[in-house]
Enzyme design. Structure first.
Site, PDB file in Angstrom:
ATOM      1  N   VAL A  74       0.858  -1.186   0.000  1.00 36.66           N
ATOM      2  CA  VAL A  74       0.000   0.000   0.000  1.00 36.66           C
ATOM      3  C   VAL A  74       0.892   1.233   0.000  1.00 36.66           C
ATOM      4  O   VAL A  74       1.798   1.361   0.829  1.00 36.66           O
ATOM      5  CB  VAL A  74      -0.930   0.015   1.245  1.00 36.66           C
ATOM      6  N   ALA A 119       4.613   4.122   2.736  1.00 34.25           N
ATOM      7  CA  ALA A 119       4.091   2.878   2.160  1.00 34.25           C
ATOM      8  C   ALA A 119       4.304   1.756   3.160  1.00 34.25           C
ATOM      9  O   ALA A 119       5.009   1.924   4.150  1.00 34.25           O
ATOM     10  CB  ALA A 119       4.815   2.545   0.862  1.00 34.25           C
ATOM     11  N   LYS A 120       3.706   0.622   2.918  1.00 34.83           N
ATOM     12  CA  LYS A 120       3.980  -0.569   3.716  1.00 34.83           C
ATOM     13  C   LYS A 120       3.598  -1.793   2.912  1.00 34.83           C
ATOM     14  O   LYS A 120       2.717  -1.721   2.047  1.00 34.83           O
ATOM     15  CB  LYS A 120       3.150  -0.542   5.008  1.00 34.83           C
ATOM     16  N   GLY A 121       4.262  -2.896   3.219  1.00 32.89           N
ATOM     17  CA  GLY A 121       3.932  -4.155   2.561  1.00 32.89           C
ATOM     18  C   GLY A 121       3.743  -5.245   3.588  1.00 32.89           C
ATOM     19  O   GLY A 121       4.249  -5.149   4.710  1.00 32.89           O
TER      20      GLY A 121
END
Ligand code: GLU
Length: 430
Positions: A74, A119-121
């Site tokens: 995201v 962001a992050k995953g």
């Protein structure tokens, strides 16, 4: 289903977590946006993630069976620069959590003023039960699945829960193979020598040390006589416990995923960390008494460092905490409902988006060094980290005074204000 009486037929209330991570984030965001007088258009832009990518990751297990894992990346906001944020491997990860973590990265980068968005995953898997070969296959396949949206100028992943330097090296290698040349700047948190930075592994913990020092000054707490409780003994928890122990601060309790270990006289931190390194758990450690995670949080102490995971301090237990200062090493350890309870009990909270920003600060240094191809020594990295963290703390503290709010609201205001400024200056395309 029919009812034969006049009794209410509402379904029973099922106890759900009081906040999902994203709703906790939004509740704080709304409060800060209102105090800033953020205009409606900007409010709607900043609250919405720019992009959410959901991927399916087929994994061939070592025994030949096949599983299909879910993964996400995201990108919440890129107004300040390339998106930035870790990747976590956890059986509990879902899109709501990744979305919250991505937004927190946006505010975090803005608070410390590094030129990144957020962001992050995440990949939904139990990394603790996977072999190294399985982890490598998941990592390389996930990298390929998100490859179109990452890159040194687009989105730069980093380690988070259950990912580490080895995982970053695989991502860098996979991306580089497809670019046909080595691209070190596509991830941070790489091994030193492979484009990694000195001090990156300890960076979040070292940043927390600056926060502990600054918060103690504000509360006039003498660190030499302070008692500290650390929840979590992963990279962040173990590092801050070690750093505090090195300067003579007493750690009276620490925990891992299975519960806590207490010694009110002070734990032998190097021995605890050595035991953890060897056994992967606190079980079997000779000294101290075991306690539950709930009991650990409620221990009487001066400083509590939640360095484990989300939603540990909620309206269920906030009133039972007996500390003076909380420094949030984890992301989202406190639910939005707990904020007012902690305020009412005069607990000074240094919020996650400020307190644990040391990781992204040294990630920024790593990215800069990768671009230059010139690497700094550890003292240089640590000094710059300390200066940036101290400045950020003092800016947020100033805002608590000018806006008469707590540190969390001030930190959100600081982050949102900066991203709003960039968004306004850049204008809306087309
Ligand atoms: N995962 C870390 C965090 O939550 C570091 C992110 C980064 O360095 O990009 O802040």
């Amino acid at each position: 289903m029919s009812s034969t009486t006049d009794a209410p037929t509402d379904p029973p209330i099922v106890e759900a977590p009081e906040h999902t991570p994203f709703s906790s984030m939004l509740q704080r965001f709304d409060r800060a946006a209102e105090l800033l007088g953020l205009d409606d258009g900007l409010y709607r832009i900043l609250k919405e993630p720019e992009r959410e990518l959901k991927v399916a990751i087929p994994l061939q297990r070592d025994d030949g069976s096949l599983e299909v894992l879910s993964g996400w990346r995201v990108q919440h906001n890129s107004a300040m620069g390339p998106c930035k944020g870790g990747i976590r491997y956890s059986p509990h990860v879902d899109v709501d959590e990744v979305r919250a973590l991505a937004a927190w990265m946006t505010w975090k980068s803005a608070i410390v003023n590094v030129p990144f968005g957020g962001a992050k995953g995440g990949v939904c898997c139990n990394a603790r039960e996977m072999s190294i070969k399985e982890l490598e296959r998941v990592t390389r396949r996930y990298t390929i699945a998100i490859m179109d949206i990452i890159g040194p100028d687009r989105d730069v992943p980093a380690p988070d829960m259950y990912t580490n330097e080895q995982v970053m090296a695989w991502i860098m290698d996979t991306y580089s193979m497809h670019q046909r040349h080595t691209v070190t700047g596509v991830v941070t948190g790489k091994p030193w020598g492979l484009g990694g930075s000195m001090g990156r592994r300890e960076a979040t913990g070292r940043g927390l040390l600056t926060m502990v020092r600054e918060a103690s000054l504000v509360k006039e707490l003498d660190l030499a006589n302070a008692r500290v409780v650390v929840q979590g003994a992963g990279n962040v928890g173990a590092t801050i416990a070690t750093l505090l122990d090195e300067i003579g601060v007493k750690i009276i309790a620490i925990s891992d995923i299975d519960g806590g270990l207490v010694n009110t006289g002070g734990l032998d931190v190097p021995a605890v960390v050595a035991h953890l390194d060897k056994n992967g758990s606190l079980d079997g450690f000779a000294e101290g008494e075991r306690c539950s995670n709930d009991e650990l949080l409620e221990l009487e102490c001066d400083i509590l460092l939640p360095c484990a995971t989300e939603n540990q301090i909620t309206s269920r237990n906030a009133d039972k905490l007996r500390c003076k200062i909380i420094v949030e090493g984890a992301n989202g350890p406190t639910s939005a409902n707990a904020d007012d309870i902690l305020d009412a009990n005069d607990i000074f909270v240094i919020p996650d988006i400020l307190a644990n920003a040391g990781g992204v600060v040294v990630s920024y240094f790593e990215w800069v060094q990768d671009r230059m191809g010139y690497f700094w020594d550890e003292r240089d990295v640590n000094n710059r980290l300390h200066r940036l963290m101290q400045k950020a703390f003092r800016r947020v503290l100033d805002r608590t005074k000018s806006s008469a709010v707590n540190m969390r609201t001030a930190a959100y205001m600081e982050g949102i204000d900066r991203v709003a400024y960039f968004t306004k200056m850049r204008g809306i395309y087309p």
